[in-house]
Every structure is written in C-alpha cells, then in structure tokens.
Design an enzyme around this catalytic site. Structure first.
Site, PDB file in Angstrom:
ATOM      1  N   GLY A 274      14.715 -35.826   1.002  1.00 22.82           N
ATOM      2  CA  GLY A 274      15.721 -36.891   0.902  1.00 22.82           C
ATOM      3  C   GLY A 274      15.991 -37.470   2.282  1.00 22.82           C
ATOM      4  O   GLY A 274      16.090 -38.683   2.468  1.00 22.82           O
ATOM      5  N   ALA A 275      16.094 -36.586   3.263  1.00 21.96           N
ATOM      6  CA  ALA A 275      16.387 -37.008   4.629  1.00 21.96           C
ATOM      7  C   ALA A 275      16.049 -35.859   5.564  1.00 21.96           C
ATOM      8  O   ALA A 275      15.939 -34.711   5.133  1.00 21.96           O
ATOM      9  CB  ALA A 275      17.861 -37.357   4.760  1.00 21.96           C
TER      10      ALA A 275
ATOM     11  N   HIS B 150      23.742 -31.447  11.031  1.00 23.78           N
ATOM     12  CA  HIS B 150      22.626 -30.663  11.586  1.00 23.78           C
ATOM     13  C   HIS B 150      22.470 -30.883  13.089  1.00 23.78           C
ATOM     14  O   HIS B 150      21.851 -30.054  13.761  1.00 23.78           O
ATOM     15  CB  HIS B 150      21.305 -31.100  10.949  1.00 23.78           C
ATOM     16  CG  HIS B 150      20.978 -30.419   9.656  1.00 23.78           C
ATOM     17  ND1 HIS B 150      21.019 -29.066   9.497  1.00 23.78           N
ATOM     18  CD2 HIS B 150      20.547 -30.932   8.471  1.00 23.78           C
ATOM     19  CE1 HIS B 150      20.624 -28.759   8.249  1.00 23.78           C
ATOM     20  NE2 HIS B 150      20.345 -29.883   7.610  1.00 23.78           N
TER      21      HIS B 150
ATOM     22  N   ASN C 217      15.868 -34.876  12.329  1.00 20.51           N
ATOM     23  CA  ASN C 217      15.255 -34.896  13.664  1.00 20.51           C
ATOM     24  C   ASN C 217      16.274 -35.329  14.711  1.00 20.51           C
ATOM     25  O   ASN C 217      16.981 -36.315  14.523  1.00 20.51           O
ATOM     26  CB  ASN C 217      14.096 -35.896  13.703  1.00 20.51           C
ATOM     27  CG  ASN C 217      13.201 -35.765  12.504  1.00 20.51           C
ATOM     28  OD1 ASN C 217      12.646 -34.714  12.267  1.00 20.51           O
ATOM     29  ND2 ASN C 217      13.113 -36.826  11.707  1.00 20.51           N
TER      30      ASN C 217
ATOM     31  N   HIS D  69      25.466 -34.959   6.144  1.00 23.78           N
ATOM     32  CA  HIS D  69      24.683 -33.721   6.181  1.00 23.78           C
ATOM     33  C   HIS D  69      23.732 -33.727   7.396  1.00 23.78           C
ATOM     34  O   HIS D  69      23.697 -32.784   8.178  1.00 23.78           O
ATOM     35  CB  HIS D  69      23.904 -33.602   4.865  1.00 23.78           C
ATOM     36  CG  HIS D  69      22.994 -32.421   4.772  1.00 23.78           C
ATOM     37  ND1 HIS D  69      23.269 -31.339   3.974  1.00 23.78           N
ATOM     38  CD2 HIS D  69      21.801 -32.151   5.370  1.00 23.78           C
ATOM     39  CE1 HIS D  69      22.291 -30.455   4.090  1.00 23.78           C
ATOM     40  NE2 HIS D  69      21.380 -30.934   4.926  1.00 23.78           N
ATOM     41  N   GLU D  70      22.982 -34.803   7.541  1.00 22.93           N
ATOM     42  CA  GLU D  70      21.986 -34.825   8.622  1.00 22.93           C
ATOM     43  C   GLU D  70      22.657 -34.828   9.986  1.00 22.93           C
ATOM     44  O   GLU D  70      22.160 -34.224  10.935  1.00 22.93           O
ATOM     45  CB  GLU D  70      21.043 -36.027   8.480  1.00 22.93           C
ATOM     46  CG  GLU D  70      20.282 -36.123   7.156  1.00 22.93           C
ATOM     47  CD  GLU D  70      19.654 -34.817   6.685  1.00 22.93           C
ATOM     48  OE1 GLU D  70      19.307 -33.980   7.537  1.00 22.93           O
ATOM     49  OE2 GLU D  70      19.530 -34.636   5.453  1.00 22.93           O
TER      50      GLU D  70
HETATM   51  N1  BES Z   1      16.345 -30.307   6.728  1.00 29.05           N
HETATM   52  C1  BES Z   1      16.372 -30.953   5.470  1.00 29.05           C
HETATM   53  C2  BES Z   1      15.095 -31.679   5.146  1.00 29.05           C
HETATM   54  C3  BES Z   1      14.016 -30.814   4.560  1.00 29.05           C
HETATM   55  C4  BES Z   1      14.113 -30.369   3.263  1.00 29.05           C
HETATM   56  C5  BES Z   1      12.899 -30.486   5.291  1.00 29.05           C
HETATM   57  C6  BES Z   1      13.113 -29.576   2.735  1.00 29.05           C
HETATM   58  C7  BES Z   1      11.905 -29.690   4.772  1.00 29.05           C
HETATM   59  C8  BES Z   1      12.009 -29.238   3.474  1.00 29.05           C
HETATM   60  C9  BES Z   1      17.500 -31.972   5.402  1.00 29.05           C
HETATM   61  O1  BES Z   1      18.548 -31.727   6.242  1.00 29.05           O
HETATM   62  C10 BES Z   1      18.036 -31.927   4.015  1.00 29.05           C
HETATM   63  O2  BES Z   1      18.637 -30.941   3.676  1.00 29.05           O
HETATM   64  N2  BES Z   1      17.812 -32.966   3.226  1.00 29.05           N
HETATM   65  C11 BES Z   1      18.205 -33.003   1.851  1.00 29.05           C
HETATM   66  C12 BES Z   1      19.273 -34.023   1.632  1.00 29.05           C
HETATM   67  C13 BES Z   1      20.637 -33.510   1.913  1.00 29.05           C
HETATM   68  C14 BES Z   1      21.700 -34.548   1.707  1.00 29.05           C
HETATM   69  C15 BES Z   1      20.997 -32.322   1.059  1.00 29.05           C
HETATM   70  C16 BES Z   1      16.981 -33.370   1.049  1.00 29.05           C
HETATM   71  O3  BES Z   1      16.007 -33.797   1.624  1.00 29.05           O
HETATM   72  O4  BES Z   1      17.026 -33.201  -0.161  1.00 29.05           O
HETATM   73 ZN    ZN Z   2      19.709 -30.161   5.630  1.00 22.75          ZN
END
Ligand code: BES
Ligand code: ZN
Length: 928
Positions: A299-300, A339, A303, A335-336
């Site tokens: 989803g996001a 991080h 970085n 969320h991002e």
């Molecule tokens: N760090 C993750 C992205 C990620 C997810 C990288 C799975 C590798 C594998 C990011 O911070 C994240 O959690 N993204 C979520 C969206 C968030 C609003 C819960 C996602 O991608 O679903």
């Molecule tokens: Zn995350």
C-alpha cells in the site's frame, strides 16, 4: 595483476555454490559496512531495453579476520573482472584483490574470496560494478508506467521497493536491517527527467559522455538500513507544502493527477509536526518527498525521506473519493510518517521484531489521526477493528507470537500480517492505557534517543519504559514491563477470562485460558498465562472511562495462571462488565445470570449506558462463544438482536463481521431463507432511519455515521431490503444517461460501490461493458478500484470467467498489483466462489508464474476460498490441492496452514451448529 583478475573472473563465472561451506541464511558477522557510495545510471529512453547500471563503493570494517566478503546480490550482472578491493585504514600493505567469486542462490549470497586475509580492526574499500534490466516485478529497482492522455503515449518511470529483502536486486549490499550505514547516492538520467532519493540534491552536473544526460548527487544520508534506501527517475509534477519547522515537504504524482495531491500535501506536514511534539524529537532529515506510484505492490512504503505510495492511498479527489478513502489515505500517511521514527530512526535488529516497526506505526498513526481529525473518532474505530481482526486470526492454533523467530527468508514477508500490525498495535494501546500518558511518552523518548541511528530489540523498549514508569510511579516497583509484555509478545494467542460470580458473597472468581476457535483442541493447547490489567465496571457505576487497571491477573513464576477473586461487586440484579473500552485483547465469558442482566439492559432503552466499544465487544464475544459451543445460539441471537435499536457504527461493525462468517457458509445451504429473513428484519429499521441510500438526510454530519450508512446500505442491497435495489438501479441509469459519464457522475460518492455492484448484479451485458469502459477511462485510482470490485458482482458465469482471465493478463488493463484483489472480489460472491476456486485449482502454476519471483502473492488466493468451504469432502479436496501444489505454496506456509484450519473450524460449525443455529433463527423469527 590485471590478467590474474581476468582469469579469476572467468574462473569464478563457472563456479556456483559448490565451493561454499557457509549455508546459513544470515550473513556472516565478520564484516560491517561503514558507508556506501552508490552511483546508478538509468536509461528510460530505449523502450526495448529499460536498464540500469551502476557502481557501488562500500567501506567495510573487519570485525574478525576473514578470507571472504559475503554480501547479498540477486539477479544482478556483475563483471567480476572489474571488482577492486583495497585496505584504506590500518597497518600493512593496502593492496588486496579478489581471487574468485561464488554465488549461493538459495540465500542470494555473492561471495568474494580475497587475495589477502582481511584483518580485524582494518577498513577496506570494495568497488563493484553491476547492471540489470529494470525489473518488471514490483520489487527491487523496477519500472512503472502510465498513459499520458494528451500525447496518447505510455510514459515510463523507475522506482524502488526494497523492504524486506529486495535492495539486493538493485545493488550488491549487506541486506539486513542491522547493517546501518550512511548512503551517498548519485543518479544519472536524461536531463528532461527528475531524480529523487532519500536526501536532497547536492549538485547536478552533465554526464561525462552521454549527451543530454546528467549526474545528480544527493547529500549523504544518516546511517540507515538498506531496506529504506529509495530512488526514482520520473517526469512527475509535485505540490510543495512547507512546515513552519523548515522541513521541505513535497507530494509527487503523474502530471494528470497533480490536482489530487492537495489533501496529502496538507495532511502530511501536520502529522509530521504532531509526531515531533509527541516524541519530543525533531524529524532529522531536511526534506520529505511522498510519491504516488502507478504500479506498486504494497500500500505504501516508509523509505526515509522518500515515501512511496500506491496511487489510491495518496491521491484524493473530492469528486471521486469517499469518506472512507479519505480516512484510509490519512491513516496511511500517518502510518508511514510514524515509521520515520519507529523503523527509520530506530530500527529492529532483525525481522523477528518487525512488530516494533509495524505495530508501532499502526498504533501511533491512530494517535496522529485522533489528534488531527478528532471528529473521525478513528481511535475508537481503529481499536475495535484491530480487536475484531485479531480475535479471529489469533484464535487459530496456526497463529504465531508477535515477536517470532525467523528461520528462513520467506518468513520475513509472511510476518507483515495482522499479528505484527493489529495485534502489535493492540498490545501497545493496552500498555499506553495501563502506563498512562507521562510514562508512555517519557519512556518512548528515552528509547528513541538511546537507540537513535542504531538497532534495537523489544527488551530495549521494555527497559526504557520500565525505568520511566517506575520513576513516575505508574507501575508497581515489583512489576517489570518485560514480564508483562513478554506474555503478550512471545506467546501465541490471547486469553478468555471466565467470570463466575457468587451473588451472595458479592464476589467473582476469574480464571484464564487461551481462546481457540477449534473447539476440538485439547486442553494442552489452551494452556498459557497472560498478565492482564483488569478494568471493570458495574451497572451502578457505569464508569467506562476508567481504563487504568483496578487490579491485575498475574502469572506464577513458572508461567501458570493464577485465579483471581474480585470483591465488593453489586447484588444479583446488577451486571458487571470487564475490559472497559476493550483496553486489552482478551475475551470475557460470564455466568448465565450476568449475561442475562447484560442482555436485558441491551434490549432496553438503557442500552447506550453501556459504552459503545463494550457493546461491540459483547456482540463479538457472544458470537464467538456461540460458534465454539460455550453459549447457546438462542442467547447469542437475543443479545445481537438488540442492534435493532443501535445507531452507532462500532456495534454494527461487530455484528456484520460476525454474520459475515456465518453468511459465507449458510448461503450455500437450504436454510438460508431463515437467515435472509433475519437479516432483513435486523437492518430494515436502521436502513429506513438513515434514509436508505438517499444522500439527503441532513442529520448525517458525523463522518462515522456516513461509514455506518454505507455499511448498512451494503447489506441492505445484498438482501434486497426496502428500496435499496431499485434506488441503486435508478442511480446507475441516470449515470448512464449522462452525455459525458466520465466527467459527470450523479451517484452519491458514499454509495458508488453499492450502486455499481447492485447494478452489475441485476444488470445486462451492456451494463458490464459500460462500467468496464468507465474503468479504463477513470483517472482516479480509488474510483478504478471501486469499479474493479463491482465488476465482480456479475451473476453471469461467462462474464466472471472472462474477468478471471483478464486479471492475470500481464499486458491487459488490470495492473499486477490489483489482480489478487479482483480475484478476492470474485471469490467472495455467491457465483464467483466456485468459479474462482476452480480457476485457481486449474491455473495455479500459471498464476504462480505470473507473480514470479514474488511468491508471497500466492497467500492472497487462499483466505477468501477457505472462508466459504465447510464440508469434509471439500476440505479434503482443498488439502490435496495444496499438497499437490507444494512448490507453488512453499513460501506461504503460514497462509496455507491457516486456510486449512479455517476450513476445519467451518466443518465443525456446520456439523455442530447448523441445526442449532437454524432452530434459534426460526424461534426468533416466530417471535417477531
Ligand atoms: N513497511 C510497510 C510496507 C511493506 C509491507 C513492505 C509489506 C514490505 C512488505 C508499510 O509501512 C506498510 O505497513 N504499508 C501498509 C499500509 C499501511 C497503512 C498499513 C501496506 O502496504 O499495506
Ligand atoms: Zn508499516
């Protein structure tokens, strides 16, 4: 010298893993990178050959003597005749070289055997040239494209996605989160394009030989893990927003979507600033770029300084995006950006503690949203949805602890699941509530400061927080957070507390055990003890706001649970309720009398004297106890039926979530008609009260009421309640009669998915084609998603069959990132379920090939099917299928065992509860 290297290079090309004795999936610990200089030239102009090539210069410190340099590299062409190695600090001869190289494809290792031994305490400089095709999969350094509507051309951009283990696809590196180092990045690209990376630009100068190409050098970064490195070459537009604190903030998108960036550009800096205050630590980088990437698998991604998003989670359009879309977007940005502290500033040592990243970001995002948009009441909504999710997922024996050992690389990807995110967030909320604000903030600040630019594990967090809590007096001196929290993070599952009241002595005896959905599981599997901060209130007090523990349920030193007696409770005509506002992840079962008292209050005008979150809790708890046989369905339905009075979102969400599980099974059985009548009876009053799917009810101002209205209408149309279907069809017709339906859409935004789905369900081939055309022309990602899901609502077998084919067409209109979602939409419908199941079974190899090498995608296909399988015969068929496709599902072991366990619990439900549930429904319907 040169010939030797050449020879060695040629020799090494013929070597594979044969010579390597090191066969562990973690890197050896003899070396540590101190700094990376990364230089990459990206050619996006030659459509036949989209490539990059680069050089990485790594300063490496030897911590032990060693004869080889082992690092990660995957699918990169490395010309090993051009590798250089020299010593840059320490005594002795600085010359060194590489005798041979080997690869270990199982662990993605690239092993360079050195001419001279590398000596502990000395620092070396390794220079490696590499090149590769810009990946077509959505990992590593890859390509993405979009259509330029003015020029009617495809435009290409490049972008990275490295987490968890794909930096190795882009450049040779020590690709584990513990190896932090500063990165100095230089990107080469055509001067008409823009280059972005984690840090701001230092300088741009012309390429030495390629005309019209430039080299852009970025400032050196702070020490960071490889999975957070990011860069992109693109022709995007951006919208700047400036924080008072001076962090430059820019939001990037393809030019035709730049007007959808306003909301994210406004919200991002606000939440960043809130975190600076919350943590008491300034954001350490000079800038943040957030970019909407058309092809994006997660989803996001957080970085550091260059946050990447799928379009639907960054772009907002007032004419197309719903309230739900907006909240999801804000939650994602929050969320991002959370991080940037939890993950980027302080990073987990190793992926076993992934939850320190994801659980924290999830929880902290809800604090951010609550602060910036209190009117959304997202803290409550998030807490309840997280609980509902984990009560399901974590009641499976095949679940796992929040902090889990990683024994192979595929388990890293599998860890990005509900347990790390939702359960992680829930236990942090629990801790926040029992520690109180001051200890929570002080403890976090000292943890973040102590481990800044370094790595940490959960014990480090517990230590900082315990110190703060003891100092402030928020935790008894003989309590340690490690002991309390280990019971939640190292143990699989969650407890149910059984409350047995003694109405004469006005006491209650509490015992705990693990709650399991599999009611045949033996006693041993229910063992366990959790340190539970207990809160409760009574019918007399109704003090639901007190979320600080009144007492604790403790465990013995050997980890056995100790029963607890609560005194001074009210008399036999008053209920007690435990877990005020669902502060901790546990279920509560009461004796029959207490349940009766609760049910009486819920079914009276006083129902709202029980806190809304606890109303959602009671519904969820009793539904589970009925499912697993600890309660009768008569009692459960009596409780649930109170919702006819209910007008708040959370209890309804709890009802629908639980009915959905039964619905998936029941709708395939002859007694479905009773269920249908029951649902209609349940939702007709609220549907009409909220004025159906008319958008004109002025009473609806509260955003969560809009969400409620959407949710109710969704069920109402599926169950043909009142005018839902006719109204939907009429909205759809008026859209179809628009001269320019891509510009003007009269369907109210909140109901678009319902209106589209209902119209496709009841519509013609022309209606399907009309919507498919709108899909292709839509410029807003959320609208595209809504349409994609709705096209799955068709009842025409041939249409669904054709649609299934379209979603796995790499050159088709549906992007790879969306294909699993569309499959899920098809599989979740009545007709689509069997088709999707058959399609998967017949095409599993080609589907797996379609995603190769991102094998983690295969997990997405199992859950929607398993939820609807409920006979032993079908269980056996599914199991055989999985066993026969072992190779395809080898990296998603967790998903396969969970899917099989879900089916087993469905089989149990059908065998044990089907008749009982039917009788209870009939009885209830007779009383209406
Ligand atoms: N760090 C993750 C992205 C990620 C997810 C990288 C799975 C590798 C594998 C990011 O911070 C994240 O959690 N993204 C979520 C969206 C968030 C609003 C819960 C996602 O991608 O679903
Ligand atoms: Zn995350």
């Amino acid at each position: 010298m040169k010939w030797l290297l050449l020879l060695c290079g040629a020799l090494s090309l013929s070597l594979t893993t044969a010579g390597s004795s090191y066969n562990f999936f973690r890197l050896p610990t003899a070396l540590r990178p101190q700094k990376y200089d990364l230089r990459i030239l990206t050619i996006l102009e030659d459509l036949e050959d989209l490539r990059f090539n680069g050089t990485v210069k790594i300063q490496i410190e030897a911590l032990q003597n060693t004869n080889n340099i082992t690092l990660h590299s995957k699918d990169l062409a490395i010309n090993d005749t051009q590798i250089t190695l020299r010593q840059i600090s320490g005594e002795g001869n600085p010359d060194n070289c590489i005798t041979s190289t080997e690869i270990n494809p199982t662990h993605d290792f690239y092993i360079l055997n050195t001419c001279q031994e590398l000596l502990s305490g000395h620092v070396y400089e390794l220079i490696l040239p590499f090149s590769a095709k810009l990946q077509e999969q959505l990992a590593g350094y890859y390509r993405s494209s979009y259509e330029d509507p003015v020029a009617n051309e495809t435009r290409w951009i490049s972008i990275t996605q490295f987490e968890p283990a794909s930096a190795r696809l882009a450049f040779p590196c020590f690709d584990e989160p513990g190896y932090k180092a500063p990165f100095a990045i230089t990107l080469g690209y055509h001067k008409k394009l823009t280059g972005l990376s984690n840090m701001p630009v230092k300088e741009t100068k012309p390429h030495e030989s390629l005309p019209d190409y430039v080299w852009t050098q970025f400032q050196e970064s702070l020490p960071m893990s490889t999975y957070l490195v990011a860069y992109s070459i693109n022709d995007f537009s951006h919208k700047p927003s400036t924080l008072p604190s001076g962090t430059l903030f820019r939001t990037w998108a393809r030019p035709n979507a730049i007007d959808q960036c306003d909301y994210a550009a406004e919200f991002g800096p606000k939440v960043l600033q809130y975190y600076e205050q919350l943590f008491g630590i300034k954001f350490p980088l000079p800038k943040v770029d957030q970019i909407a990437v058309p092809d994006f698998s997660a989803g996001a991604m957080e970085n550091w300084g260059l946050v990447t998003y799928s379009e639907s989670l960054l772009l907002y359009s007032a004419e197309y995006s719903s309230q739900e879309d907006k909240q999801e977007l804000a939650n994602t940005v929050a969320h991002e950006l959370a991080h940037q502290w939890f993950g980027n500033f302080v990073t987990m040592n190793w992926w076993n503690d992934l939850w320190l990243n994801e659980g924290f970001a999830t929880y902290v995002a809800s604090l951010g949203l609550e602060n910036i948009h209190p009117e959304w009441r997202s803290m409550q909504l998030e807490s309840v949805s997280n609980m509902l999710t984990i009560f399901r997922r974590d009641s499976l024996e095949s679940s796992h602890p929040i902090s889990r050992p990683i024994e192979m690389v595929s388990q890293i990807s599998e860890s990005f699941d509900d347990i790390s995110y939702e359960k992680g967030s829930s236990v942090l909320r629990m801790m926040h509530l029992f520690l109180g604000e001051e200890s929570f903030r002080t403890g976090l600040k000292s943890y973040l400061e102590r481990y800044a630019y370094k790595n940490a594990e959960q014990d480090n967090l517990w230590e900082s927080l315990t110190q703060a809590a003891h100092k402030i007096g928020a935790l008894p001196k003989d309590y340690e957070l490690k002991i309390i929290m280990d019971s939640w993070t190292l143990q699989t599952g969650y407890p149910v507390i059984n409350v047995t009241r003694d109405y004469t002595t006005r006491t209650a005896k509490l015992t705990q055990e693990r709650y399991l959905l599999n009611s045949n599981a033996s006693g041993i599997h229910r063992n366990g003890c959790w340190w539970i901060p207990l809160t409760y209130t009574t019918q007399e007090e109704k003090d639901f706001n007190n979320t600080a523990p009144q007492t604790w349920m403790e465990c013995s030193e050997s980890g056995d649970s100790l029963p607890k007696t609560i005194k001074d409770l009210p008399g036999p005509d008053q209920w007690v309720i435990f877990n005020n506002q669902l502060s901790s992840p546990y279920k509560v079962n009461y004796d029959a009398q207490n349940w009766k008292l609760l049910i009486d209050t819920l079914n009276s005008d006083e129902y709202d004297t029980i806190h809304v979150v606890n109303r959602a809790q009671l519904i969820d708890d009793i539904s589970y106890f009925a499912w697993t046989g600890e309660q009768d369905y008569d009692v459960a339905l009596k409780l649930i039926s109170y919702v006819e009075r209910e007008r708040e979102l959370l209890p309804w969400k709890s009802v629908f979530d639980n009915l959905k599980a039964v619905n998936g099974i029941f709708r395939q059985t002859p007694n479905f008609k009773f269920f249908k009548r029951y649902i209609r009876k349940l939702i007709t009053p609220i549907y009409e009260d909220l004025n159906g799917i008319n958008d004109t009810n002025p009473a609806i101002q509260q955003p969560d009421q809009i969400l409620l209205k959407t949710m109710v209408a969704n069920w109402a149309c599926s169950y043909q309640v009142s005018d839902c279907v006719t109204q939907s069809l009429s909205y759809f017709r008026s859209w179809q009669s628009e001269a320019n339906p891509d510009e003007n859409n009269p369907v109210p935004i909140a109901f678009r998915s319902i209106v589209y789905c209902t119209s496709i369900e009841h519509g013609t081939d022309e209606d399907w084609e009309f919507l498919w055309t709108r899909y292709q022309k839509a410029n807003v990602a959320t609208e595209k998603e809504t349409i994609m899901d709705s096209l799955a609502c068709s009842l025409e077998v041939w249409q669904l069959q054709r649609y299934l084919g379209r979603i796995f067409d790499a050159k088709g209109a549906i992007r790879k990132q969306d294909s699993a979602g569309v499959f899920q939409s098809i599989a979740s419908t009545n007709i689509g379920f069997l088709l999707a199941k058959k399609y998967l079974m017949e095409n599993v190899d080609s589907i797996s090939e379609f995603y190769h090498p991102q094998s983690e995608y295969m997990a997405e296909f199992l859950a929607p099917l398993s939820e609807q399988i409920f006979t032993r015969k079908d269980y056996n068929e599914f199991k055989t299928f999985i066993v026969n496709s072992k190779k395809v599902f080898k990296d998603v072991e967790q998903a396969t065992s969970q899917a099989l366990e879900i089916i087993l619990t469905n089989v149990q439900w059908k065998e044990r509860n089907y008749e009982k549930f039917t009788l209870a429904l009939q009885k209830l319907l007779n009383t209406f």
